[in-house]
Design a protein around this motif. Structure first.
Motif, PDB file in Angstrom:
ATOM      1  N   HIS A  29       0.855  -1.190   0.000  1.00  0.00           N
ATOM      2  CA  HIS A  29       0.000   0.000   0.000  1.00  0.00           C
ATOM      3  C   HIS A  29       0.885   1.232   0.000  1.00  0.00           C
ATOM      4  O   HIS A  29       2.040   1.185   0.437  1.00  0.00           O
ATOM      5  N   ARG A  31      -0.492   4.529   0.918  1.00  0.00           N
ATOM      6  CA  ARG A  31      -1.152   5.579   1.690  1.00  0.00           C
ATOM      7  C   ARG A  31      -1.274   5.119   3.139  1.00  0.00           C
ATOM      8  O   ARG A  31      -1.347   3.918   3.413  1.00  0.00           O
ATOM      9  N   ILE A  36      -7.156   0.530   6.329  1.00  0.00           N
ATOM     10  CA  ILE A  36      -6.476  -0.498   5.534  1.00  0.00           C
ATOM     11  C   ILE A  36      -6.339  -1.742   6.404  1.00  0.00           C
ATOM     12  O   ILE A  36      -5.688  -1.710   7.451  1.00  0.00           O
ATOM     13  N   HIS A 226      -2.766   3.020  -4.034  1.00  0.00           N
ATOM     14  CA  HIS A 226      -2.795   1.562  -4.219  1.00  0.00           C
ATOM     15  C   HIS A 226      -2.908   0.862  -2.872  1.00  0.00           C
ATOM     16  O   HIS A 226      -2.173   1.188  -1.930  1.00  0.00           O
ATOM     17  N   VAL A 227      -3.842  -0.054  -2.788  1.00  0.00           N
ATOM     18  CA  VAL A 227      -3.929  -0.987  -1.665  1.00  0.00           C
ATOM     19  C   VAL A 227      -4.059  -2.374  -2.285  1.00  0.00           C
ATOM     20  O   VAL A 227      -5.075  -2.688  -2.903  1.00  0.00           O
ATOM     21  N   GLN A 229      -5.069  -5.282  -1.879  1.00  0.00           N
ATOM     22  CA  GLN A 229      -5.973  -6.229  -1.237  1.00  0.00           C
ATOM     23  C   GLN A 229      -7.312  -6.189  -1.966  1.00  0.00           C
ATOM     24  O   GLN A 229      -7.630  -5.222  -2.664  1.00  0.00           O
ATOM     25  N   ARG A 236     -12.127   1.316  -0.790  1.00  0.00           N
ATOM     26  CA  ARG A 236     -10.943   1.663  -1.576  1.00  0.00           C
ATOM     27  C   ARG A 236     -10.948   3.146  -1.946  1.00  0.00           C
ATOM     28  O   ARG A 236      -9.920   3.834  -1.865  1.00  0.00           O
ATOM     29  N   ILE A 239     -10.103   5.318   1.162  1.00  0.00           N
ATOM     30  CA  ILE A 239      -8.673   5.310   1.471  1.00  0.00           C
ATOM     31  C   ILE A 239      -7.914   6.209   0.495  1.00  0.00           C
ATOM     32  O   ILE A 239      -7.034   6.991   0.897  1.00  0.00           O
ATOM     33  N   SER A 279       3.788  -1.209   9.121  1.00  0.00           N
ATOM     34  CA  SER A 279       4.146  -1.264   7.707  1.00  0.00           C
ATOM     35  C   SER A 279       5.596  -0.828   7.549  1.00  0.00           C
ATOM     36  O   SER A 279       6.123  -0.045   8.346  1.00  0.00           O
TER      37      SER A 279
END
Length: 443
Positions: A29, A31, A36, A226-227, A229, A236, A239, A279
């Motif tokens: 990810h 962000r 998330i 971008h995530v 998942q 989405r 986020i 993260s």
């Protein structure tokens, strides 16, 4: 006799391919957002591995327009060939809405808001299949850097070959040094309240400097978010719309680029949401204090080994407004350093006197060092990249004697294959060619 039954490998919780664009991969990810979901959960005390792409997500290549060789036989030999000018258009055109690409989040069982998450960085190494990294000077209008305005920065880069603990570069010859591997970016997830605080204060800063080039802050931007998942589209979109950019460091850690946060370090992070949601990304093989060229470390893709534990109520116990850490017990042994002093006066510019400004003092120390390296034959771009990537140390010498803060920048002399110390007859100037520059030749 050794048996497989008693040899249990540490699990790899997130696997990536460093040659595939990050926005095509799971478990990543770019962000910060409390919503998330974690991609994995660990128990305190468990050792685990995380694989990371480079911070741009495979946008920068190990590329040359034409190959050349460099021939020298001793520490004092003259260099008999020249480096071919190569392209850095990938740096010029990098999409900064897609950075940084982080692996995670990883939840830790039992972590609650107000706790302290203890993270042991047990090891960091590049991928065996990708034994190289890069350092970049970014464009004034696309990223910037410490001297973006002073130099009207144009894209340039150096590719570094990573061989065991050492780094060398065909673009900055005559230099070899041991790396201090570390994550440039590591942190816990913010709460909704903390995220709102970040976005409010950074929006106010941008509003006060609306025409700044480069920008004074990078606000939430759905483009490039971008995530990796399988999420509901509504989540989405939320986020992407609200998520804080990963470019600066903040109260939770984040992109602080502390080179001494190396293997063997222990970090203490405040926990803001259940599970902490750790993260990590932006791995560096080496970096100088300050990472002055924006992409100033030796950026690499690689593997991190972690172990975690929890201290209940640690935020209150330790007045933990921001992370604290114990440095690594492993550090390159460079005893002799050439130290450059900088004061809070723009000596290299208009001569303006500043009031106890440590940033100005750091800049002057760096500019003094760059000017010195140019006397040895390095170009300004090579010197800028070298000071960003090598294990250079910077210290606040004094921040009490008005009006001049004093900051020092120290270059280890042992990283050079030739003598760089001042001599009665002056410095020996060699031709080290040039680093990778734009295909149009503009520097």
């Amino acid at each position: 006799m050794a048996t497989a039954a008693n040899s249990v490998p540490h699990p790899t919780l997130i696997s990536v391919d460093p040659f595939v664009p990050a926005d095509q991969q799971k478990g990543l990810h770019n962000r910060w957002h409390p919503d998330i979901p974690p991609v994995a959960t660990v128990k305190p005390g468990e050792t685990f591995k995380i694989e990371c792409v480079d911070w741009t997500g495979a946008q920068i290549g190990n590329n040359d327009c034409e190959k050349t060789s460099l021939d020298y036989s001793s520490r004092t030999a003259a260099y008999s060939t020249r480096i071919t000018l190569v392209g850095s258009d990938d740096v010029k055109n990098v999409d900064l809405t897609k950075v940084h690409n982080l692996s995670g989040p990883i939840a830790v069982e039992g972590a609650e808001p107000g706790d302290c998450l203890v993270v042991d960085i047990l090891d960091i190494k590049p991928f065996d299949k990708m034994p190289w990294g890069y350092t970049g000077i970014f464009e004034l209008e696309n990223g910037g850097g410490l001297f973006a305005r002073e130099f009207n920065s144009k894209a340039a880069k150096a590719i570094w070959d990573l061989n065991g603990v050492y780094a060398t570069s065909r673009h900055i010859p005559g230099v070899r040094f041991a790396g201090v591997t570390h994550p440039g970016l590591i942190g816990t997830a913010p709460s909704a309240e903390l995220l709102a605080t970040w976005n409010k204060r950074e929006s106010e800063l941008v509003a006060a400097h609306a025409d700044a080039v480069p920008p004074v802050a990078f606000l939430p931007e759905p483009k490039g978010a971008h995530v990796g998942q399988d999420l509901d589209q509504e989540l989405r979109d939320k986020i992407a719309r609200e998520g804080a950019r990963t470019i600066p460091g903040r109260e939770h850690g984040g992109n602080c680029d502390i080179k001494n946060l190396s293997r063997g370090s222990r970090c203490y992070f405040p926990v803001f949401i259940k599970g902490a949601n750790l993260s990590v990304g932006d791995l560096h093989f080496s970096q100088g204090d300050g990472e002055m060229s924006f992409c100033g470390a030796i950026e690499m893709a690689g593997i991190v080994t972690f172990s975690t534990s929890i201290i209940k109520g640690g935020v209150e116990k330790f007045a933990l407004k921001q992370p604290i850490f114990l440095p690594s017990p492993v550090d390159p042994m460079y005893s002799q350093k050439l130290v450059f002093e900088g004061l809070g006066v723009d000596i290299h510019g208009d001569g303006k006197q500043y009031d106890m400004d440590a940033t100005v003092a750091y800049k002057q120390a760096a500019l003094n060092a760059i000017a010195y390296l140019m006397k040895l034959g390095y170009t300004r771009e090579q010197a800028y990249l070298l000071l960003s990537a090598a294990p250079v140390e910077s210290h606040v010498g004094a921040i009490v004697d008005s009006p001049n803060a004093c900051v020092t920048l120290a270059i280890p002399t042992g990283i050079f294959e030739h003598d760089i110390l001042p001599q009665p007859d002056g410095l020996v100037k060699r031709d080290f060619g040039q680093c990778a520059i734009r295909s149009d030749g503009v520097v």
